[in-house]
Each structure stands twice: as structure tokens, then as C-alpha cells.
Design an enzyme around this catalytic site. Structure first.
Site, PDB file in Angstrom:
ATOM      1  N   ASP A 100       0.904  -1.131   0.015  1.00  0.00           N
ATOM      2  CA  ASP A 100       0.105  -0.062   0.016  1.00  0.00           C
ATOM      3  C   ASP A 100       0.878   1.247  -0.122  1.00  0.00           C
ATOM      4  OD1 ASP A 100      -1.077  -2.399   1.487  1.00  0.00           O
ATOM      5  OD2 ASP A 100      -2.732  -1.253   1.797  1.00  0.00           O
TER       6      ASP A 100
ATOM      7  N   GLU B 211      -4.288   1.994  -3.117  1.00  0.00           N
ATOM      8  CA  GLU B 211      -5.473   2.505  -2.469  1.00  0.00           C
ATOM      9  C   GLU B 211      -5.458   3.535  -1.711  1.00  0.00           C
ATOM     10  OE1 GLU B 211      -8.158   0.678   0.063  1.00  0.00           O
ATOM     11  OE2 GLU B 211      -6.508   0.613   1.627  1.00  0.00           O
ATOM     12  N   ASN B 212      -4.114   3.878  -1.195  1.00  0.00           N
ATOM     13  CA  ASN B 212      -3.922   5.014  -0.167  1.00  0.00           C
ATOM     14  C   ASN B 212      -3.076   6.029  -0.661  1.00  0.00           C
ATOM     15  OD1 ASN B 212      -3.805   2.280   2.177  1.00  0.00           O
ATOM     16  ND2 ASN B 212      -5.284   3.817   2.276  1.00  0.00           N
TER      17      ASN B 212
ATOM     18  N   ASN C 150     -10.383  -1.492   0.180  1.00  0.00           N
ATOM     19  CA  ASN C 150     -11.332  -0.593   0.907  1.00  0.00           C
ATOM     20  C   ASN C 150     -11.781   0.792   0.708  1.00  0.00           C
ATOM     21  OD1 ASN C 150      -9.515  -0.680   2.901  1.00  0.00           O
ATOM     22  ND2 ASN C 150     -10.706   0.312   4.144  1.00  0.00           N
ATOM     23  N   HIS C 151     -10.668   1.361   0.221  1.00  0.00           N
ATOM     24  CA  HIS C 151     -10.886   2.989   0.034  1.00  0.00           C
ATOM     25  C   HIS C 151     -10.494   3.248  -1.558  1.00  0.00           C
ATOM     26  CE1 HIS C 151     -10.250   4.344   3.986  1.00  0.00           C
ATOM     27  NE2 HIS C 151      -8.994   3.689   4.276  1.00  0.00           N
TER      28      HIS C 151
ATOM     29  N   HIS D  20      -6.889  -7.991   0.386  1.00  0.00           N
ATOM     30  CA  HIS D  20      -6.786  -6.766   1.108  1.00  0.00           C
ATOM     31  C   HIS D  20      -7.899  -7.220   2.263  1.00  0.00           C
ATOM     32  CE1 HIS D  20      -5.983  -2.535   1.249  1.00  0.00           C
ATOM     33  NE2 HIS D  20      -6.907  -2.363   1.842  1.00  0.00           N
TER      34      HIS D  20
ATOM     35  N   HIS E  43      -3.355  -4.003   3.318  1.00  0.00           N
ATOM     36  CA  HIS E  43      -4.356  -3.379   4.414  1.00  0.00           C
ATOM     37  C   HIS E  43      -3.841  -3.187   5.568  1.00  0.00           C
ATOM     38  CE1 HIS E  43      -8.021  -1.859   5.872  1.00  0.00           C
ATOM     39  NE2 HIS E  43      -8.081  -2.786   7.058  1.00  0.00           N
TER      40      HIS E  43
ATOM     41  N   HIS F  42      -0.682  -2.515   6.775  1.00  0.00           N
ATOM     42  CA  HIS F  42       0.173  -1.612   6.700  1.00  0.00           C
ATOM     43  C   HIS F  42       1.512  -1.902   7.568  1.00  0.00           C
ATOM     44  CE1 HIS F  42      -2.230   2.217   4.806  1.00  0.00           C
ATOM     45  NE2 HIS F  42      -2.326   1.109   4.255  1.00  0.00           N
TER      46      HIS F  42
END
Length: 272
Positions: A8, A39-40, A67-68, A153, A178, A180
Site C-alpha cells: 500500500d 488505494e492510499n 476498501n478505499h 486486502h 491493508h 500496513h
């Protein structure tokens, strides 16, 4: 096939080290396939079209989400015209974009890349186990593709491990994203699938999962928000996992990758 999966990417710091290091890694190790979880990437929440293109220009073959995925509203639109941006395959029917794609590598090999969301401690999506059955049935390893990489994720390590065992022998790599934080369990399962519970984030580890420390600490100690979460902006660590596969698409070597920033460095010795 030589595969590099990068965990991520969080905010500007994560993007900076990716743009700096990925071209060098791609050239030095003759990588066949590079996958980046993005995604981040946009301020810690979601991805924009320009950032996605930045990753592709730096050497990524495709970008996965989580999820983001749609926190940046423009992603709802541009994902339809960007086949190398892959959102979780177990989003409900009607979600824009695609949850899997067959990526042609620079050497002409075919790699199936699938993104899935876990359901433990996250907003419940469709069943990821049923979703991966459909994807692998449609494009089986060794017949429909030369490699198959799954970005799972998810929050719970137990769900990630169960998923790894579920597809062992049918995928080249199952890698968790996810949480991190890179895990120390990179290994090859008995039937030949490489597995790692979490690749870790590509971002500033002088943080709380990539965010400036004050606001998360305040919320944990007072239960009251006082501001927005902001990505930490110090020197970042690029984290991921490296895999080498055989002619059947199964893993023969796997190792963590950590470059720069606060964490102890790690590079795959089998790549020289």
C-alpha cells in the site's frame, strides 16, 4: 517469471520513494511483472487518475486497490477506461471497473491479477472465496495464464491465511495488504503458492499506519476527533514481496523487500 508486489502506497512520501526506486528495481532485476497497491496513494485515501498514471509510468504493470478504492470520486469514472487499475472482485454487481485482469508482461507472458476484499472487521462484501473460485476457473494457472497473483486486502490474519491455503497450488502468489505492517511469514506453501500475510506499506513508518501520529493517538486516548488524518511526510520505506516462478507458474523463491526509511533493509538474494 520474476514478480515484484509493492504494498500500500501511502500519500506523497510513498509516491516519492516508488517513483525513485521502482525504475531502478525494474532495470536491475529484469522484472517481468510489477504490481502496486495504490488505494492510499491520494492523501491516504483512494487514488486519482494522475497518480495511477504516475505509477504506470514508473514501471508498474498494474495497480490494485482495496476498501478505499472509490474514496476519490473521480475513480468511479476513470477506472472504466483504465484496464490496469483493478478494484476488489467481490464488490457487489454493478460496481464500476474490474476485479481481475489478464496483464501481458513486457516479455509477452500472461499474468492474471486479482484483487479481493476480506470480510472480517471490514464492510462486508460478497464472498471472496467464491469470487476467487470463479476467477481461477475462468483463467486457470498454466492454461489461461503463466502466473496468477492475488492481492487479498483484509484485516484479519486468520482470514488471509485461510485464503492462502484455499488457493494453494492454483496461484503463484497470495499477498495480504491493508494492515500496513510487513509480516515475517513469506514462504511457499506445499503445493507451490507463495504467501505473505501482509506486504507492508510503502510510506513513512514514523507514523501510525502511515498517518501523522498526533491525531490517531488523540483519538485513541480521548475518543474524540480533533482534525483530519494526514499522511506522514518523512522518509518512506518501500515494502513488498519478490517472487520467482517456474514454467508451471508456481513459486520457487519468495522474499520480502524493504528499501529506505526506518525499517531494516531487505532484498531478495536470489536476484543478485
Amino acid at each position: 517469471m520474476r514478480i515484484l508486489f509493492i504494498g500500500d502506497v501511502v500519500g506523497r512520501a510513498g509516491r516519492a520513494i516508488l517513483s525513485s526506486e521502482l525504475p531502478k528495481l525494474r532495470a536491475a532485476f529484469a522484472l517481468d511483472l510489477v504490481i502496486v497497491n495504490g488505494e492510499n496513494a491520494a492523501g491516504g485515501f483512494g487514488i486519482t487518475e494522475s497518480i495511477c498514471q504516475e505509477f504506470l509510468d514508473a514501471g508498474a504493470d498494474c495497480v490494485t486497490l482495496g476498501n478505499h478504492a472509490f474514496d476519490q470520486r473521480e475513480a468511479l469514472v476513470f477506472i472504466e477506461r483504465q484496464p490496469r487499475l483493478i478494484r476488489p472482485a467481490n464488490y457487489p454487481k454493478g460496481a464500476p471497473g474490474r476485479g481481475a485482469n489478464l496483464i501481458e508482461t513486457r516479455t509477452g507472458a500472461r499474468a492474471l491479477v486479482v484483487n479481493l476484499l476480506g470480510r472480517v472487521f471490514l464492510d462486508a462484501m460478497d464472498d471472496p472465496f467464491a469470487a476467487i473460485e470463479r476467477e481461477l476457473d475462468a483463467c486457470p494457472l498454466g492454461l489461461g495464464c503463466d502466473a496468477a497473483v492475488i492481492d487479498f486486502h483484509a484485516e484479519a490474519t486468520s482470514e488471509k491465511q485461510a485464503f492462502g491455503w484455499f488457493v494453494d497450488g492454483r496461484a503463484s502468489l497470495v499477498v495480504g495488504t491493508h494492515t500496513h505492517a510487513p509480516t515475517a511469514d513469506a514462504r511457499i506453501l506445499p503445493a507451490g503458492t507463495a504467501y505473505m500475510s501482509d506486504a507492508g506499506m510503502t510510506g513513512d513508518y514514523d507514523s501510525v499506519i502511515g498517518m501523522e501520529k498526533d491525531e490517531p493517538v488523540r483519538r485513541f486516548t480521548t475518543k474524540l476527533p480533533a482534525g483530519r488524518f494526514e499522511p506522514a511526510s518523512g522518509p518512506a520505506t518501500l515494502c513488498g514481496v519478490a517472487v520467482e516462478t517456474n514454467a508451471q507458474g508456481l513459486a520457487v523463491r519468495v522474499a520480502p523487500v524493504r528499501i529506505g526509511g526506518k525499517l531494516a533493509p531487505a532484498r531478495p538474494d536470489f536476484w543478485g
